[in-house]
Write a protein that holds these residues in place. Sequence first.
Motif, PDB file in Angstrom:
ATOM      1  N   CYS A 237     -19.875  11.277   3.901  1.00  7.23           N
ATOM      2  CA  CYS A 237     -20.139  11.730   5.273  1.00  7.23           C
ATOM      3  C   CYS A 237     -19.255  10.958   6.257  1.00  7.23           C
ATOM      4  N   ARG A 238     -19.187   9.659   6.051  1.00  5.03           N
ATOM      5  CA  ARG A 238     -18.365   8.829   6.944  1.00  5.03           C
ATOM      6  C   ARG A 238     -16.905   9.304   6.919  1.00  5.03           C
ATOM      7  N   TRP A 239     -16.415   9.550   5.721  1.00  9.42           N
ATOM      8  CA  TRP A 239     -15.011   9.947   5.585  1.00  9.42           C
ATOM      9  C   TRP A 239     -14.764  11.303   6.263  1.00  9.42           C
ATOM     10  N   LEU A 240     -15.700  12.220   6.063  1.00 13.19           N
ATOM     11  CA  LEU A 240     -15.534  13.543   6.679  1.00 13.19           C
ATOM     12  C   LEU A 240     -15.546  13.434   8.207  1.00 13.19           C
ATOM     13  N   LEU A 241     -16.445  12.595   8.733  1.00 13.26           N
ATOM     14  CA  LEU A 241     -16.521  12.421  10.194  1.00 13.26           C
ATOM     15  C   LEU A 241     -15.253  11.765  10.737  1.00 13.26           C
ATOM     16  N   MET A 242     -14.774  10.740  10.025  1.00 14.00           N
ATOM     17  CA  MET A 242     -13.564  10.048  10.476  1.00 14.00           C
ATOM     18  C   MET A 242     -12.362  10.996  10.476  1.00 14.00           C
ATOM     19  N   THR A 243     -12.306  11.811   9.440  1.00 14.73           N
ATOM     20  CA  THR A 243     -11.182  12.739   9.349  1.00 14.73           C
ATOM     21  C   THR A 243     -11.282  13.809  10.426  1.00 14.73           C
ATOM     22  N   GLN A 244     -12.504  14.288  10.646  1.00 12.41           N
ATOM     23  CA  GLN A 244     -12.669  15.306  11.684  1.00 12.41           C
ATOM     24  C   GLN A 244     -12.336  14.754  13.073  1.00 12.41           C
ATOM     25  N   ASP A 245     -12.716  13.501  13.310  1.00 14.58           N
ATOM     26  CA  ASP A 245     -12.354  12.861  14.588  1.00 14.58           C
ATOM     27  C   ASP A 245     -10.847  12.906  14.802  1.00 14.58           C
ATOM     28  N   ARG A 246     -10.122  12.755  13.718  1.00 15.53           N
ATOM     29  CA  ARG A 246      -8.666  12.665  13.827  1.00 15.53           C
ATOM     30  C   ARG A 246      -7.997  14.026  13.896  1.00 15.53           C
ATOM     31  N   VAL A 247      -8.453  14.948  13.081  1.00 18.04           N
ATOM     32  CA  VAL A 247      -7.775  16.256  13.064  1.00 18.04           C
ATOM     33  C   VAL A 247      -8.309  17.179  14.157  1.00 18.04           C
ATOM     34  N   GLU A 248      -9.525  16.868  14.657  1.00 19.76           N
ATOM     35  CA  GLU A 248     -10.146  17.669  15.710  1.00 19.76           C
ATOM     36  C   GLU A 248     -10.193  19.155  15.371  1.00 19.76           C
ATOM     37  N   LEU A 249     -10.406  19.429  14.101  1.00 17.58           N
ATOM     38  CA  LEU A 249     -10.572  20.808  13.666  1.00 17.58           C
ATOM     39  C   LEU A 249     -11.889  20.880  12.903  1.00 17.58           C
ATOM     40  N   GLY A 250     -12.574  22.023  12.999  1.00 19.18           N
ATOM     41  CA  GLY A 250     -13.820  22.175  12.261  1.00 19.18           C
ATOM     42  C   GLY A 250     -13.564  22.340  10.776  1.00 19.18           C
ATOM     43  N   SER A 251     -12.308  22.687  10.440  1.00 19.65           N
ATOM     44  CA  SER A 251     -12.005  23.049   9.071  1.00 19.65           C
ATOM     45  C   SER A 251     -10.649  22.466   8.675  1.00 19.65           C
ATOM     46  N   PHE A 252     -10.569  21.873   7.499  1.00 20.24           N
ATOM     47  CA  PHE A 252      -9.268  21.374   7.042  1.00 20.24           C
ATOM     48  C   PHE A 252      -9.194  21.405   5.515  1.00 20.24           C
ATOM     49  N   PRO A 253      -7.957  21.447   4.968  1.00 11.32           N
ATOM     50  CA  PRO A 253      -7.818  21.521   3.514  1.00 11.32           C
ATOM     51  C   PRO A 253      -8.170  20.197   2.848  1.00 11.32           C
ATOM     52  N   LEU A 254      -8.878  20.277   1.734  1.00 11.04           N
ATOM     53  CA  LEU A 254      -9.287  19.060   1.041  1.00 11.04           C
ATOM     54  C   LEU A 254      -9.704  19.401  -0.391  1.00 11.04           C
ATOM     55  N   THR A 255      -9.071  18.775  -1.366  1.00 18.43           N
ATOM     56  CA  THR A 255      -9.483  19.017  -2.758  1.00 18.43           C
ATOM     57  C   THR A 255     -10.470  17.932  -3.197  1.00 18.43           C
ATOM     58  N   HIS A 256     -11.287  18.248  -4.208  1.00 15.10           N
ATOM     59  CA  HIS A 256     -12.223  17.266  -4.765  1.00 15.10           C
ATOM     60  C   HIS A 256     -11.468  16.062  -5.298  1.00 15.10           C
TER      61      HIS A 256
ATOM     62  N   LEU B  96       0.845  -1.195   0.000  1.00 18.48           N
ATOM     63  CA  LEU B  96       0.000   0.000   0.000  1.00 18.48           C
ATOM     64  C   LEU B  96       0.878   1.242   0.000  1.00 18.48           C
ATOM     65  N   GLN B  97       0.316   2.341  -0.508  1.00 22.33           N
ATOM     66  CA  GLN B  97       1.014   3.627  -0.384  1.00 22.33           C
ATOM     67  C   GLN B  97       0.442   4.349   0.837  1.00 22.33           C
ATOM     68  N   VAL B  98       1.293   5.078   1.537  1.00 23.60           N
ATOM     69  CA  VAL B  98       0.788   5.897   2.645  1.00 23.60           C
ATOM     70  C   VAL B  98       1.159   7.350   2.376  1.00 23.60           C
ATOM     71  N   ILE B  99       0.153   8.219   2.298  1.00 29.86           N
ATOM     72  CA  ILE B  99       0.428   9.637   2.056  1.00 29.86           C
ATOM     73  C   ILE B  99      -0.293  10.507   3.087  1.00 29.86           C
ATOM     74  N   VAL B 100       0.244  11.708   3.239  1.00 31.85           N
ATOM     75  CA  VAL B 100      -0.364  12.663   4.172  1.00 31.85           C
ATOM     76  C   VAL B 100      -1.567  13.308   3.489  1.00 31.85           C
ATOM     77  N   GLN B 101      -2.729  13.182   4.079  1.00 31.08           N
ATOM     78  CA  GLN B 101      -3.944  13.770   3.482  1.00 31.08           C
ATOM     79  C   GLN B 101      -4.311  15.103   4.126  1.00 31.08           C
ATOM     80  N   VAL B 102      -4.035  15.259   5.418  1.00 31.73           N
ATOM     81  CA  VAL B 102      -4.208  16.558   6.086  1.00 31.73           C
ATOM     82  C   VAL B 102      -2.868  16.852   6.776  1.00 31.73           C
ATOM     83  N   PRO B 103      -2.218  17.963   6.407  1.00 35.67           N
ATOM     84  CA  PRO B 103      -0.883  18.224   6.951  1.00 35.67           C
ATOM     85  C   PRO B 103      -0.885  18.385   8.467  1.00 35.67           C
ATOM     86  N   GLY B 104       0.240  18.108   9.070  1.00 32.48           N
ATOM     87  CA  GLY B 104       0.333  18.206  10.523  1.00 32.48           C
ATOM     88  C   GLY B 104       1.736  17.852  10.963  1.00 32.48           C
ATOM     89  N   ASP B 105       1.852  17.245  12.138  1.00 27.30           N
ATOM     90  CA  ASP B 105       3.174  16.845  12.598  1.00 27.30           C
ATOM     91  C   ASP B 105       3.075  15.563  13.414  1.00 27.30           C
TER      92      ASP B 105
END
Lengths: 224, 233
Positions: free
Chosen positions: A156-175, A96-105
């Motif tokens: 919706c599931r993906w957005l919720l899962m990502t929000q659970d992880r980043v704990e931010l109301g807003s994050f960068p995401l392209t279509h 599998l490939q692993v890439i950063v989808q929402v930047p962070g540290d």
Amino acid sequence: MSAYSSTRNSVSNHLLSALPQQEYERLLPNLEPVSLSLKQVLYEPNAPIDYAYFINSGASSMLNLMQDGQTIEAATVGKEGMIGVPLLLGTTQIPLQVIVQVPGDGLRMKADVFKAEVYWGCPLHTLLLRYMQTLMNQISQTAACNRLHSVEQRCCRWLLMTQDRVELGSFPLTHEFLSYMLGVRRASVSEVAATLQRSGLIDYQRGQITISVPIELSVIFSHS
Amino acid sequence: MKQSIYAPNQLIEYVYFPTDGIISLVNVTKNGGIVEAATVGNEGMVGIPVLLGGDEMVGQAIVQVAGDAVRMKADIFKREVTPDSTLHNLLLRYTLALMTSISQSVACNSLHSVKQRCCRWLLICHDRVKSDYFELNQEFLAQMLGVQRPTVSGVAITLQQAGLIRYSRGKMTICDRRSLEAACCECYGIVKQEFERLLKDGVAQKWNDGNRNGFGLEAQIQQQVNDQLEHLH
């Protein structure tokens, strides 16, 4: 000693912060702070793994890359987890490939150090085996979800899962990126995003997504 | 057929090493939808949560092709399969191979045609039953692929007309394996390769060795935990 904070409570990664202080201090000299930028490739499929990553903020994706160029996400990993389960299980690659989808540290540990220091029976090893099970549950659920549920539900599931992880109301995401995550065409993603935006559940502008009403999003996810 | 080995979110009592049957790990949704996440035969073990310390499973494990297995009580497994044992190390590698297989199903379930997925599934079964013939209920096959029964029926007819399989009254015969591989998507090969990479060395050489568990269970367990295994029929 690493320059990183010496108390586990100041680490956001859930696995590291759950360790006994002594275990955390034992591992700390081998943990190197690292920033994770958008689309940074952490692992290529079937290539040697150099580091295990413990994410503190942001999120990464484990992706299936198909021969015809299609891409689809198998799992999302954020501060609840670790990237590098093959190291835990006695090998140094994964198809599998692993890439950063929402930047962070995060904090990373060299693969050979990981194998020496995270030995069977130490608190981190025990915790990581249990994490492995949650990761497999997540992937199994995605296999079912991708088969049975609508693109809107999956989005919706993906957005919720990502929000659970980043704990931010807003994050960068392209279509484009979201279409990879869901394994559908970009046009389908745009359509779903427009529907959710009209319903007032999300706000999506210039590649930045804001989840306005997470509770309603989860209602749509489970009932539509 | 369709014997459920584990109920969701219940303490796992036994781990199972199939010797010739096939067990499916499935997810069941609230409205009764079932989708298979992975298939386990004599290459593997059912009950990985016991190895990982979680002790329960979210999904279900159901018998898909009837056959034999040996099983071990979960608490005995934990006591006897110690981290320094070869079996323990193999099982960790098997866990990663299993994860790869489930990940590939995520892609396959979304991106590939029912025909491709059906071919993949038949090849996976064929590898594990070690026979060109096995019993397979059509409704069950539809469930495994997460599609309607008439869809599966149509695919089976197409494959039969092309001479790849013979399928009647729940009896499946693989006639032309090579063509089945050609008709399949890449997912089958990716997972098979990963299983071989992770498990084909050492005692796992018994992978292709008749009716034995792929971990070389006979040799392993006789030394380690022989008394603790129960045979199922």
